[in-house]
Design an enzyme around this catalytic site. Structure first.
Site, PDB file in Angstrom:
ATOM      1  NE  ARG A  56      -3.562  -0.017   2.618  1.00 64.04           N
ATOM      2  CZ  ARG A  56      -4.117   0.269   3.812  1.00 64.04           C
ATOM      3  NH1 ARG A  56      -3.946  -0.552   4.839  1.00 64.04           N
ATOM      4  NH2 ARG A  56      -4.826   1.366   3.979  1.00 64.04           N
ATOM      5  CD  GLN A  86     -13.216   7.009   9.103  1.00 62.54           C
ATOM      6  OE1 GLN A  86     -13.535   5.905   9.593  1.00 62.54           O
ATOM      7  NE2 GLN A  86     -13.998   7.636   8.240  1.00 62.54           N
ATOM      8  CG  ASN A  87      -8.602   8.235   3.927  1.00 56.70           C
ATOM      9  OD1 ASN A  87      -9.365   7.320   4.266  1.00 56.70           O
ATOM     10  ND2 ASN A  87      -8.959   9.191   3.092  1.00 56.70           N
ATOM     11  CB  VAL A  88      -3.044   5.237   6.711  1.00 55.91           C
ATOM     12  CG1 VAL A  88      -3.793   4.860   7.994  1.00 55.91           C
ATOM     13  CG2 VAL A  88      -3.283   4.194   5.627  1.00 55.91           C
ATOM     14  CG  ASP A  89      -4.454   8.855   1.545  1.00 52.44           C
ATOM     15  OD1 ASP A  89      -5.500   8.267   1.205  1.00 52.44           O
ATOM     16  OD2 ASP A  89      -4.432  10.076   1.845  1.00 52.44           O
ATOM     17  CG  HIS A 104      -8.121   4.874  11.557  1.00 51.20           C
ATOM     18  ND1 HIS A 104      -9.162   4.601  10.709  1.00 51.20           N
ATOM     19  CD2 HIS A 104      -8.685   5.069  12.784  1.00 51.20           C
ATOM     20  CE1 HIS A 104     -10.296   4.615  11.387  1.00 51.20           C
ATOM     21  NE2 HIS A 104     -10.035   4.909  12.641  1.00 51.20           N
ATOM     22  N   GLY A 170     -16.840  10.355   1.796  1.00 50.55           N
ATOM     23  CA  GLY A 170     -16.271   9.065   1.401  1.00 50.55           C
ATOM     24  C   GLY A 170     -15.972   8.105   2.519  1.00 50.55           C
ATOM     25  CB  THR A 171     -16.262   7.565   5.798  1.00 47.56           C
ATOM     26  OG1 THR A 171     -16.230   6.563   6.826  1.00 47.56           O
ATOM     27  CG2 THR A 171     -17.139   8.722   6.249  1.00 47.56           C
ATOM     28  CB  SER A 172     -18.823   2.611   5.020  1.00 46.31           C
ATOM     29  OG  SER A 172     -17.726   2.237   5.866  1.00 46.31           O
TER      30      SER A 172
HETATM   31  N1  APR Z   1     -16.123   9.347  -3.815  1.00 48.33           N
HETATM   32  C1  APR Z   1     -16.695   9.382  -2.579  1.00 48.33           C
HETATM   33  N2  APR Z   1     -16.977   8.278  -1.848  1.00 48.33           N
HETATM   34  C2  APR Z   1     -16.667   7.091  -2.418  1.00 48.33           C
HETATM   35  C3  APR Z   1     -16.083   6.966  -3.691  1.00 48.33           C
HETATM   36  C4  APR Z   1     -15.816   8.160  -4.396  1.00 48.33           C
HETATM   37  N3  APR Z   1     -15.261   8.141  -5.626  1.00 48.33           N
HETATM   38  N4  APR Z   1     -15.909   5.634  -3.949  1.00 48.33           N
HETATM   39  C5  APR Z   1     -16.372   4.974  -2.867  1.00 48.33           C
HETATM   40  N5  APR Z   1     -16.829   5.841  -1.951  1.00 48.33           N
HETATM   41  C6  APR Z   1     -17.405   5.581  -0.636  1.00 48.33           C
HETATM   42  C7  APR Z   1     -18.181   4.286  -0.489  1.00 48.33           C
HETATM   43  O1  APR Z   1     -19.524   4.448  -0.905  1.00 48.33           O
HETATM   44  C8  APR Z   1     -18.071   4.053   1.012  1.00 48.33           C
HETATM   45  O2  APR Z   1     -19.117   4.698   1.711  1.00 48.33           O
HETATM   46  O3  APR Z   1     -16.334   5.487   0.258  1.00 48.33           O
HETATM   47  C9  APR Z   1     -16.747   4.725   1.386  1.00 48.33           C
HETATM   48  C10 APR Z   1     -15.658   3.725   1.694  1.00 48.33           C
HETATM   49  O4  APR Z   1     -16.023   3.046   2.866  1.00 48.33           O
HETATM   50  P1  APR Z   1     -14.954   2.058   3.521  1.00 48.33           P
HETATM   51  O5  APR Z   1     -14.339   1.235   2.443  1.00 48.33           O
HETATM   52  O6  APR Z   1     -15.623   1.384   4.670  1.00 48.33           O
HETATM   53  O7  APR Z   1     -13.799   3.022   4.050  1.00 48.33           O
HETATM   54  P2  APR Z   1     -13.799   3.860   5.391  1.00 48.33           P
HETATM   55  O8  APR Z   1     -15.182   4.281   5.764  1.00 48.33           O
HETATM   56  O9  APR Z   1     -12.771   4.905   5.220  1.00 48.33           O
HETATM   57  O10 APR Z   1     -13.275   2.771   6.456  1.00 48.33           O
HETATM   58  C11 APR Z   1     -13.028   3.225   7.760  1.00 48.33           C
HETATM   59  O11 APR Z   1     -12.095   1.061   8.297  1.00 48.33           O
HETATM   60  O12 APR Z   1     -10.755  -0.652   7.586  1.00 48.33           O
HETATM   61  C12 APR Z   1     -10.823   0.427   8.440  1.00 48.33           C
HETATM   62  O13 APR Z   1      -9.040   1.714   9.230  1.00 48.33           O
HETATM   63  C13 APR Z   1      -9.768   1.420   8.072  1.00 48.33           C
HETATM   64  O14 APR Z   1      -9.917   3.838   8.029  1.00 48.33           O
HETATM   65  C14 APR Z   1     -10.564   2.639   7.623  1.00 48.33           C
HETATM   66  C15 APR Z   1     -11.880   2.455   8.351  1.00 48.33           C
END
Ligand code: APR
Length: 228
Positions: A56, A86-89, A104, A170-172
């Site tokens: 990564r 929450q991103n590590v980038d 994170h 952009g987070t779930s």
């Molecule tokens: N633009 C905006 N949102 C987007 C895009 C995009 N182009 N593509 C995908 N998404 C959304 C998805 O719909 C989803 O809601 O980004 C979100 C990604 O969710 P996750 O994959 O669960 O990522 P995240 O919410 O950052 O996860 C939180 O979980 O695994 C741990 O530590 C890790 O920081 C991470 C944490």
């Protein structure tokens, strides 16, 4: 100056080419996080864990910030912007954001396994077994693994409670304590949620959902905020 607090997740970096976690092509669709992102995984198979983060980190040297990252930088001309990611980038920093709090951890840093306060910048993508801190102990990725404490959640909650505007990108919103930060924002302030998959409405007051990709939705909301 009004304060804007922005909570970002993997989705803001998706259009830069970095995988999310829970999308169809997300990392946790292809790997079991229990085998890669937990202290037990590190104890059991440090080489595998190291390889996962090296892969990564190597990609991180090959990607760029996208329009969403840059739009957040523009906001700083008119607002006091605090990014909680929450991103590590490091794409927020590389785009030019000046106030970034990593909940994170950070992919481009490593830390001592005996003294967690000893954190080192990595100028290379590969961290190896045998790379040691100044106290002679193995270096590990500077990442908060599942089951570990989130040291920055206190300051993040404090900042969230002072927001005049709260933006979620952009987070779930399924991983706590990060997802709980929305509860610290004052109920009456405007909140925005930019995410094509956003269907979440439960419990967040005064929320406007923008079901768009970050690269389109964030510049739009920034343009309207800059005109206020
Ligand atoms: N633009 C905006 N949102 C987007 C895009 C995009 N182009 N593509 C995908 N998404 C959304 C998805 O719909 C989803 O809601 O980004 C979100 C990604 O969710 P996750 O994959 O669960 O990522 P995240 O919410 O950052 O996860 C939180 O979980 O695994 C741990 O530590 C890790 O920081 C991470 C944490």
């Amino acid at each position: 100056m009004k304060r804007i607090v922005v909570l970002t997740g993997a989705g803001i970096s998706a259009e830069s080419g970095i995988s999310t976690f829970r999308d169809a092509s997300g990392l946790w669709r292809n790997y079991r996080f229990e085998e890669l992102a937990t202290p037990e995984a590190w104890d059991r198979n440090p080489e595998l864990v190291m390889e996962f983060y090296n892969m990564r980190r190597k990609q991180l040297f090959e990607v760029e910030p996208n329009a969403a990252h840059y739009a957040l930088v523009e906001l700083e001309e008119k607002y006091d912007v605090h990014i909680i990611t929450q991103n590590v980038d490091d794409l927020h920093e590389r785009a030019g954001s000046t106030n970034v709090l990593h909940l994170h951890g950070e992919l481009k840093k490593a830390r001592s396994t005996v003294a967690p306060n000893l954190v080192y910048e990595l100028d290379r993508w590969e961290l190896k077994i045998g790379d040691k801190c100044e106290k002679g102990s193995q270096l590990r990725p500077h990442i908060v693994w599942f089951g570990e404490a989130v040291p920055m959640i206190g300051p993040a909650a404090e900042i969230s409670s002072t927001a005049d505007i709260f933006i979620i990108i952009g987070t779930s919103l399924v991983v706590y304590p990060a997802a709980g930060l929305t509860d610290y924002a004052k109920p009456d302030i405007p909140k925005f949620y930019i995410d094509p998959g956003a269907s979440y409405a439960g419990g967040i007051s005064n929320l406007t959902i923008i079901q768009k990709k970050a690269g389109e939705g964030v510049p739009e909301i920034v343009n309207s905020l800059m005109k206020r």
